[in-house]
Design an enzyme around this catalytic site. Structure first.
Site: not given
Ligand code: V0V
Ligand code: CO
Length: 146
Positions: A7, A43, A60, A84, A134
């Site tokens: 996705h 979602e 998604q 993502h 992912e």
């Molecule tokens: C953050 N950054 C990204 C980003 N999110 N870059 C590209 N794409 C993204 N989506 C960058 C951000 O601009 C910062 O860069 C740096 O990473 C740190 O971000 P932050 O804002 O300080 O945030 P953090 O570090 O607290 O969190 C970032 C991470 C977090 C990636 C660790 O978003 C995470 O754990 N994501 C995984 C879970 C998730 O996204 N769940 C929602 C979808 P600079 O400014 O420092 O350069 S759930 C889903 O998909 C499901 C249930 C499914 O598929 O079934």
């Molecule tokens: Co997802």
């Protein structure tokens, strides 16, 4: 082995309005919807096509359920858009371990619960040229969770 785009995750402020846009503009219907409290998202999965590995590819659409969720933080900073990409694999544990060996940060020690009973993990966007990535193993079709 990663065998499909499972996705593309798209962050939005209003899930119902965004679903309606995809329906009215492209004719895509909601295949599945759920709330994932752990991830802080509501979602909708829009099925686009079946894939040669027996899976499928979806859009998604993601709306945050709480202000401290990762998607809410991302929307505050970037506004709506592609959040993502997710690759499908028959074995998320093995692929995550292989990718970790290559020096990419895998965000979860163990895969967590994803959409439709899947098992998911994430790779850090800073290790993936700016793309939050992912990995997904779908639930078996005959799973009682379906
Ligand atoms: C953050 N950054 C990204 C980003 N999110 N870059 C590209 N794409 C993204 N989506 C960058 C951000 O601009 C910062 O860069 C740096 O990473 C740190 O971000 P932050 O804002 O300080 O945030 P953090 O570090 O607290 O969190 C970032 C991470 C977090 C990636 C660790 O978003 C995470 O754990 N994501 C995984 C879970 C998730 O996204 N769940 C929602 C979808 P600079 O400014 O420092 O350069 S759930 C889903 O998909 C499901 C249930 C499914 O598929 O079934
Ligand atoms: Co997802």
């Amino acid at each position: 082995m990663l065998t499909r785009i499972d996705h593309i995750g798209i962050a939005c402020f209003d899930l119902d309005k965004t679903v309606e846009f995809y329906r009215a503009t492209y004719g895509f219907e909601v295949f599945h919807s759920e709330v994932n409290e752990e991830q802080g998202v509501r979602e909708a999965m829009l099925k686009i096509n079946e894939t040669s590995d027996g899976g499928a590819s979806y859009l998604q659409l993601l709306e945050p359920t709480r202000p401290d969720s990762t998607v809410a933080k991302w929307l505050d900073k970037n506004g709506e858009g592609v959040h993502h990409i997710a690759f499908g694999t028959a074995d998320v544990d093995a692929d995550a371990a292989d990718i970790k060996e290559k020096g990419v940060r895998v965000l979860y020690e163990e895969p967590r619960r994803g959409s439709m009973g899947s098992r998911i993990t994430f790779l850090h966007p800073k290790d993936c040229h700016g793309v939050l990535t992912e990995l997904v193993t779908s639930a078996p079709v005959e799973s009682p969770e379906h």
